[in-house]
Design a protein around this motif. Structure first.
Motif, mmCIF file in Angstrom:
data_model
loop_
_atom_site.group_PDB
_atom_site.id
_atom_site.type_symbol
_atom_site.label_atom_id
_atom_site.label_comp_id
_atom_site.label_asym_id
_atom_site.label_seq_id
_atom_site.Cartn_x
_atom_site.Cartn_y
_atom_site.Cartn_z
ATOM 1 N N ALA A 19 -26.331 -14.568 -13.741
ATOM 2 C CA ALA A 19 -25.578 -13.510 -13.122
ATOM 3 C C ALA A 19 -24.071 -14.089 -12.787
ATOM 4 O O ALA A 19 -23.514 -13.282 -12.657
ATOM 5 N N ALA A 20 -24.095 -15.461 -13.164
ATOM 6 C CA ALA A 20 -22.842 -15.849 -12.884
ATOM 7 C C ALA A 20 -21.820 -17.667 -13.809
ATOM 8 O O ALA A 20 -22.320 -18.207 -13.374
ATOM 9 N N PRO A 21 -21.885 -16.226 -15.119
ATOM 10 C CA PRO A 21 -22.098 -17.740 -16.391
ATOM 11 C C PRO A 21 -20.291 -18.523 -16.313
ATOM 12 O O PRO A 21 -20.010 -20.106 -17.000
ATOM 13 N N ASP A 22 -19.570 -18.688 -15.639
ATOM 14 C CA ASP A 22 -18.831 -19.131 -15.361
ATOM 15 C C ASP A 22 -18.603 -20.011 -14.713
ATOM 16 O O ASP A 22 -17.276 -20.756 -13.670
ATOM 17 N N VAL A 23 -20.053 -19.901 -12.754
ATOM 18 C CA VAL A 23 -19.555 -20.917 -11.721
ATOM 19 C C VAL A 23 -21.041 -21.537 -12.075
ATOM 20 O O VAL A 23 -21.213 -22.764 -11.457
ATOM 21 N N PHE A 24 -22.063 -21.164 -12.814
ATOM 22 C CA PHE A 24 -23.220 -22.000 -12.978
ATOM 23 C C PHE A 24 -23.487 -22.461 -14.538
ATOM 24 O O PHE A 24 -23.088 -21.750 -15.067
ATOM 25 N N ASP A 25 -24.306 -23.483 -14.676
ATOM 26 C CA ASP A 25 -24.246 -23.477 -16.049
ATOM 27 C C ASP A 25 -26.140 -24.680 -15.732
ATOM 28 O O ASP A 25 -26.385 -24.634 -14.390
ATOM 29 N N GLN A 26 -26.974 -25.069 -16.938
ATOM 30 C CA GLN A 26 -28.333 -25.530 -16.347
ATOM 31 C C GLN A 26 -27.987 -27.230 -17.431
ATOM 32 O O GLN A 26 -27.332 -26.530 -18.465
ATOM 33 N N ARG A 27 -28.799 -27.735 -16.916
ATOM 34 C CA ARG A 27 -28.340 -29.207 -17.719
ATOM 35 C C ARG A 27 -29.320 -29.240 -18.752
ATOM 36 O O ARG A 27 -30.622 -28.203 -18.674
ATOM 37 N N ASP A 28 -28.907 -29.371 -19.794
ATOM 38 C CA ASP A 28 -29.650 -30.068 -21.044
ATOM 39 C C ASP A 28 -31.149 -30.315 -21.055
ATOM 40 O O ASP A 28 -32.181 -29.536 -21.538
ATOM 41 N N ASP A 29 -31.224 -31.716 -20.615
ATOM 42 C CA ASP A 29 -32.577 -32.194 -20.827
ATOM 43 C C ASP A 29 -33.536 -31.340 -20.103
ATOM 44 O O ASP A 29 -34.625 -31.681 -19.498
ATOM 45 N N ASP A 30 -33.554 -30.613 -18.045
ATOM 46 C CA ASP A 30 -34.341 -30.129 -17.608
ATOM 47 C C ASP A 30 -34.189 -28.977 -17.070
ATOM 48 O O ASP A 30 -35.026 -28.517 -16.511
ATOM 49 N N GLY A 31 -32.929 -28.499 -17.052
ATOM 50 C CA GLY A 31 -32.338 -27.129 -17.228
ATOM 51 C C GLY A 31 -32.378 -26.980 -15.353
ATOM 52 O O GLY A 31 -32.043 -25.663 -14.801
ATOM 53 N N VAL A 32 -32.491 -27.918 -14.424
ATOM 54 C CA VAL A 32 -32.019 -27.544 -13.669
ATOM 55 C C VAL A 32 -30.414 -27.409 -13.476
ATOM 56 O O VAL A 32 -29.630 -27.618 -14.047
ATOM 57 N N VAL A 33 -29.641 -26.281 -12.469
ATOM 58 C CA VAL A 33 -28.377 -25.603 -12.239
ATOM 59 C C VAL A 33 -27.498 -26.786 -12.706
ATOM 60 O O VAL A 33 -27.360 -27.889 -11.662
ATOM 61 N N VAL A 34 -26.112 -26.198 -12.708
ATOM 62 C CA VAL A 34 -24.892 -27.422 -12.522
ATOM 63 C C VAL A 34 -24.039 -26.388 -11.772
ATOM 64 O O VAL A 34 -23.764 -25.335 -12.227
ATOM 65 N N LEU A 35 -23.343 -26.560 -11.168
ATOM 66 C CA LEU A 35 -22.088 -25.820 -10.268
ATOM 67 C C LEU A 35 -21.117 -26.326 -10.805
ATOM 68 O O LEU A 35 -20.959 -27.534 -10.768
ATOM 69 N N LEU A 36 -20.507 -25.228 -11.656
ATOM 70 C CA LEU A 36 -19.259 -25.339 -12.605
ATOM 71 C C LEU A 36 -18.033 -25.285 -11.260
ATOM 72 O O LEU A 36 -16.702 -26.333 -11.510
#
Length: 64
Positions: A19-36
């Motif tokens: 929904a908002a790829p410029d604001v959120f990402d996911q950690r590679d190892d477990d998929g937990v959200v990363v707030l950019l």
């Protein structure tokens, strides 16, 4: 707009990133959200609200 996330409850579904790829990402190892960007631009606000609404674990909180 301020965004807060309960990282411990994130299930890694990735709906926020879609929904908002410029604001959120996911950690590679477990998929937990990363707030950019904790304070996104006005142009991104609607996408951030949609991301919060789509989150199956309801871990994204949006405040004005």
């Amino acid at each position: 707009m301020n965004i807060s996330i309960d990282f411990d409850k994130c299930c890694g579904a990735g709906q926020c990133v879609l929904a908002a790829p410029d604001v959120f990402d996911q950690r590679d190892d477990d998929g937990v959200v990363v707030l950019l960007h904790p304070r996104p631009s006005a142009e991104q606000e609607e996408n951030v609200r949609q991301a919060a609404a789509l989150c199956p674990a309801a871990v994204i909180k949006v405040e004005q």
